[in-house]
Write a protein that holds these residues in place. Sequence first.
Motif, PDB file in Angstrom:
ATOM      1  N   UNK A 202     -10.678 -23.038  -8.160  1.00 46.55           N
ATOM      2  CA  UNK A 202     -12.085 -23.363  -8.132  1.00 46.55           C
ATOM      3  C   UNK A 202     -12.786 -23.269  -6.665  1.00 46.55           C
ATOM      4  N   UNK A 203     -11.914 -23.707  -5.663  1.00 46.31           N
ATOM      5  CA  UNK A 203     -12.690 -23.656  -4.262  1.00 46.31           C
ATOM      6  C   UNK A 203     -12.579 -22.267  -3.452  1.00 46.31           C
ATOM      7  N   UNK A 204     -12.128 -21.095  -4.124  1.00 45.96           N
ATOM      8  CA  UNK A 204     -12.196 -19.835  -3.639  1.00 45.96           C
ATOM      9  C   UNK A 204     -10.606 -19.514  -3.364  1.00 45.96           C
ATOM     10  N   UNK A 205     -10.499 -18.709  -2.224  1.00 50.02           N
ATOM     11  CA  UNK A 205      -9.103 -18.478  -1.823  1.00 50.02           C
ATOM     12  C   UNK A 205      -8.270 -19.550  -1.030  1.00 50.02           C
ATOM     13  N   UNK A 206      -7.254 -20.076  -1.614  1.00 45.09           N
ATOM     14  CA  UNK A 206      -6.691 -21.318  -0.891  1.00 45.09           C
ATOM     15  C   UNK A 206      -5.090 -21.063  -1.068  1.00 45.09           C
TER      16      UNK A 206
END
Length: 293
Positions: A139-143
């Motif tokens: 949900x927060x992008x690429x992690x």
Amino acid sequence: MGRGDLSDREWARLEPHLPKNTGRGGRWACHRKVINGILFRQRTGIPWRDLPTRFGKWKTCHDRHRRWSADGTWEKLLRAVQADAGMEGRIDWSMVSVDSTSCRVHQHADGAHQCPVRIPGRRRRPAHHRPDEAIGRSRGGLTTRIHLASDGGCRPLAVLITPGQWGDAPQMIPVLNRIRVPRPAGGRPRTRPAHLCGDRAYSSRRNRCCLRRRQIRHTIPERRDQRANRQRRGSRGGRPSGFDQTRYARRNEVERTINALKGSCAVATRYDKRAYVFHGTVTLAAIRLWLRA
């Protein structure tokens, strides 16, 4: 000695375990200066080319960090400093906690090998990162997710790198299998803590059965849906798992360990393109915590 460099006491603990010069060339000269340069980049998160000149050539620091991450030298150094701490009785085995944290992937690290995905009925072929590069889209992008186990003294015992969307429960057993503290006096490495603590994310039948088989006492709260399913099955659902609120309060130790690791900018944000290099960066941060203890 500059700010953040290895102190004389830390260097005295680390120097006996460093690789020695072998063959011609003397390529392992100036270990302390190069390691201080790697620590400076890890603490600040600057590009390798912007390293101050007092650490020597930036490429020497970069290549040595990459090479030691690939051949497992950082892992060996972590085992060595843990063995010294274990021999001195500075490891708190009474309570080992597991947890994980997510790190944002910088745009410069979003260039790892990608695999095309074929979707039936669509002409476009999007790409996704390979699982072994530990880059995932959540949900927060690429992690990237860091799973770790820490002792009661807020120091990492084992570290595991996975893509950001991977859950915590399936990674508990692999993290525990990475705990191997050698015993210099002889004998097998110690791998089993006296007690394990984790949050609700690690509550699963597979994890509890593994802990019982290894005779490890644990404090893991039961999730609501699992408790409701057990009560619905009646006597076939088994007995409720024990839970000690006092022991569970010590779970903050692993959270404090995560905060100490993410005090390094290169750990809080992933700037390394390859997963094995980022794993070496996290391992070096763990070594620094053990040297400071």
